[in-house]
Design an enzyme around this catalytic site. Structure first.
Site, mmCIF file in Angstrom:
data_model
loop_
_atom_site.group_PDB
_atom_site.id
_atom_site.type_symbol
_atom_site.label_atom_id
_atom_site.label_comp_id
_atom_site.label_asym_id
_atom_site.label_seq_id
_atom_site.Cartn_x
_atom_site.Cartn_y
_atom_site.Cartn_z
ATOM 1 N N ASN A 1 -20.777 -7.111 -9.508
ATOM 2 C CA ASN A 1 -20.862 -8.977 -10.066
ATOM 3 C C ASN A 1 -19.875 -9.093 -9.405
ATOM 4 O OD1 ASN A 1 -18.761 -7.123 -11.027
ATOM 5 N ND2 ASN A 1 -19.412 -6.825 -13.186
ATOM 6 N N THR B 1 -24.726 -1.040 -8.901
ATOM 7 C CA THR B 1 -23.696 -0.251 -9.397
ATOM 8 C C THR B 1 -23.944 1.137 -10.883
ATOM 9 O OG1 THR B 1 -21.310 -0.919 -11.350
ATOM 10 C CG2 THR B 1 -23.591 -2.284 -11.655
ATOM 11 N N ILE B 2 -22.961 2.286 -10.831
ATOM 12 C CA ILE B 2 -23.525 3.148 -11.554
ATOM 13 C C ILE B 2 -22.373 2.836 -12.538
ATOM 14 C CG2 ILE B 2 -23.337 4.991 -9.448
ATOM 15 C CD1 ILE B 2 -20.470 5.645 -9.804
ATOM 16 N N ASP B 3 -21.873 1.283 -12.800
ATOM 17 C CA ASP B 3 -21.109 1.804 -13.763
ATOM 18 C C ASP B 3 -22.530 1.355 -15.346
ATOM 19 O OD1 ASP B 3 -18.590 2.518 -13.195
ATOM 20 O OD2 ASP B 3 -17.990 0.688 -12.600
ATOM 21 N N MET C 1 -16.177 8.047 -14.556
ATOM 22 C CA MET C 1 -16.091 6.875 -13.749
ATOM 23 C C MET C 1 -16.354 6.213 -15.254
ATOM 24 S SD MET C 1 -17.048 6.199 -10.029
ATOM 25 C CE MET C 1 -15.275 6.862 -8.566
ATOM 26 N N TYR D 1 -15.907 10.846 -6.922
ATOM 27 C CA TYR D 1 -16.159 10.636 -5.970
ATOM 28 C C TYR D 1 -17.932 10.920 -5.939
ATOM 29 C CZ TYR D 1 -13.010 7.248 -3.946
ATOM 30 O OH TYR D 1 -12.254 6.450 -3.958
ATOM 31 N N LEU D 2 -17.599 12.382 -6.826
ATOM 32 C CA LEU D 2 -18.944 13.437 -7.053
ATOM 33 C C LEU D 2 -20.007 12.780 -7.653
ATOM 34 C CD1 LEU D 2 -17.608 16.505 -7.818
ATOM 35 C CD2 LEU D 2 -18.498 15.836 -5.803
ATOM 36 N N GLN D 3 -19.830 11.729 -8.372
ATOM 37 C CA GLN D 3 -20.904 11.700 -9.257
ATOM 38 C C GLN D 3 -22.060 10.291 -8.561
ATOM 39 O OE1 GLN D 3 -18.779 10.041 -13.016
ATOM 40 N NE2 GLN D 3 -16.779 10.183 -11.427
ATOM 41 N N ARG D 4 -21.128 9.253 -7.888
ATOM 42 C CA ARG D 4 -21.859 8.327 -7.098
ATOM 43 C C ARG D 4 -23.241 9.018 -6.082
ATOM 44 N NH1 ARG D 4 -16.377 4.805 -5.478
ATOM 45 N NH2 ARG D 4 -17.273 5.874 -3.938
#
Length: 405
Positions: free
Chosen positions: A108, A136-138, A180, A295-298
């Site tokens: 965003n 975005t991963i969010d 995250m 950061y692993l999940q990104r």
């Protein structure tokens, strides 16, 4: 006469599929007769103002395809959050290089950057077409059913918790996994898709959409531990108290802040450690372990959703089509149609810029410590094919021979 030059950049946190969008832009642009040069900015908007540009027209299609399947931002990224002055500098560089199409892949804040740059071009009477490409991963972009990058990260989270649950069942205790998500709990909620059997973890899920009370948390853990003899917990890094204060600030003595003045939630294991310490001290449970996914999940290699990869490519392609064939700026949006298929629309930049989507109430259960079937139905098709499953031995007990008192 058009210059035939376009520029693409990547901003914010990397994802497992952001390079699919990059390849989508470059390869689709090179199909259009009016495109002469495709530039890429190294490290996002920072690379634009520094004129740190590369010529992607000279990349082979084969190498672009290899890069597309590689996680993280191939061009490099930045956490810069441009204000009006910064955006004016971006526009000056675009104008100086005669760039007439600008594509920015990001969240965003990136959409807001595109909006301001587009407004600067309009004020100057410069023919710039500016398109924001979602990432975005969010999963917190307004106007999107879901956002590229989120499904692959969600797949990682679901499978990681499935593994943590197996470990916890073998050696019972309490496990806390921090995921995250500052304002939106979608990624943390994805942990529920790792469950196969009714008593599998995560047994408790805590999201920033609900107030977090430490006392109630401890009571939940105690009750779950007594019921199952163990407890697996998924916690969003953004959990907060009734006053909106991040829980990490109420438990920790020293608080880190990022470049924008926000409390540092990612890249630190503090919240997991603090919650584990509360459990150990208040509940006297000995075996308590915590992890911070960080950061692993990104950009985890080998855990990419094929659905996510396909859609990330398509939003890049659609961005170019909207820019070449349309007459307005905007942000590409993913809209779900049918049980699972999607379509793409170009929505106004103002609808996305600087705004945050959070999980809908229908996705969170009444207790506020789990998700509903509606969320499972929403997420399952996004995770893609080949999700691994976990199985158990059947409890065919052998009768005891020695009866000890």
């Amino acid at each position: 006469m058009s210059s035939g030059k376009i520029l693409v950049a990547q901003g914010g946190g990397p994802t497992a599929v952001i390079n699919q969008s990059l390849a989508g832009v470059v390869l689709e642009a090179r199909r259009h007769q009016g495109v002469r040069l495709v530039y890429g900015a190294r490290h996002g908007v920072r690379g634009i103002v520094n004129e740190d540009l590369v010529d992607l027209t000279r990349e082979t299609s084969h190498n672009l395809e290899l890069v597309a399947g590689t996680p993280a931002s191939a061009l490099g990224s930045t956490r810069d959050k441009p204000d009006l002055k910064y955006c004016h500098e971006i526009f000056r560089v675009l104008q100086a290089h005669a760039i007439e199409h600008f594509f920015y892949i990001g969240g965003n804040d990136s959409a807001d950057t595109v909006r301001i740059v587009a407004e600067e071009a309009t004020k100057a009477g410069y023919p710039l077409r500016a398109i924001h490409i979602p990432k975005t991963i969010d999963n917190d972009l307004v106007g999107n059913d879901h956002t590229p990058g989120f499904p692959s990260a969600a797949r990682f989270v679901a499978q990681a918790f499935a593994g943590a649950n197996l470990d916890n069942a073998a050696l019972p205790g309490v496990y806390v996994g921090v995921v995250m998500g500052r304002h939106a709990g979608f990624l943390t909620a994805a942990s529920a898709l790792g469950k196969k059997f009714p008593d599998d973890g995560p047994h408790l899920i805590y999201l920033p959409e609900r107030v977090f009370d430490v006392g109630r948390f401890l009571a939940d853990v105690k009750a779950t531990h007594e019921r199952h003899g163990r407890c697996v917990i998924a916690v969003s890094e953004g959990i907060h108290d009734a006053g909106g204060q991040p829980i990490i600030t109420t438990l920790a003595k020293d608080i880190e802040k990022d470049a924008h003045g926000n409390v540092q939630l990612s890249g630190t294991g503090a919240l997991a450690d603090l919650l584990c310490e509360e459990i150990k001290q208040k509940l006297k449970i000995k075996r308590v372990r915590g992890d911070t996914f960080g950061y692993l999940q990104r950009s985890f290699v080998g855990c990419v959703s094929d659905v996510d990869a396909r859609e990330a490519r398509e939003v890049g392609e659609k961005a170019v089509q909207y820019a070449m064939w349309g007459d307005r700026n905007g942000s590409v949006a993913i809209r779900r149609t049918g049980f699972y298929s999607v379509d793409y629309e170009l929505q106004p930049l103002e609808a996305v810029a600087g705004r945050t989507r959070v999980m809908e109430d229908e996705f969170i259960d009444a207790a506020g410590t789990g998700v509903t079937d509606a969320f499972r139905l929403y997420l399952r098709p996004l995770l893609g094919s080949g999700m691994l499953d976990a199985y158990r031995l059947r409890p065919n007990a052998v009768p005891k021979v020695l009866h000890r008192g």
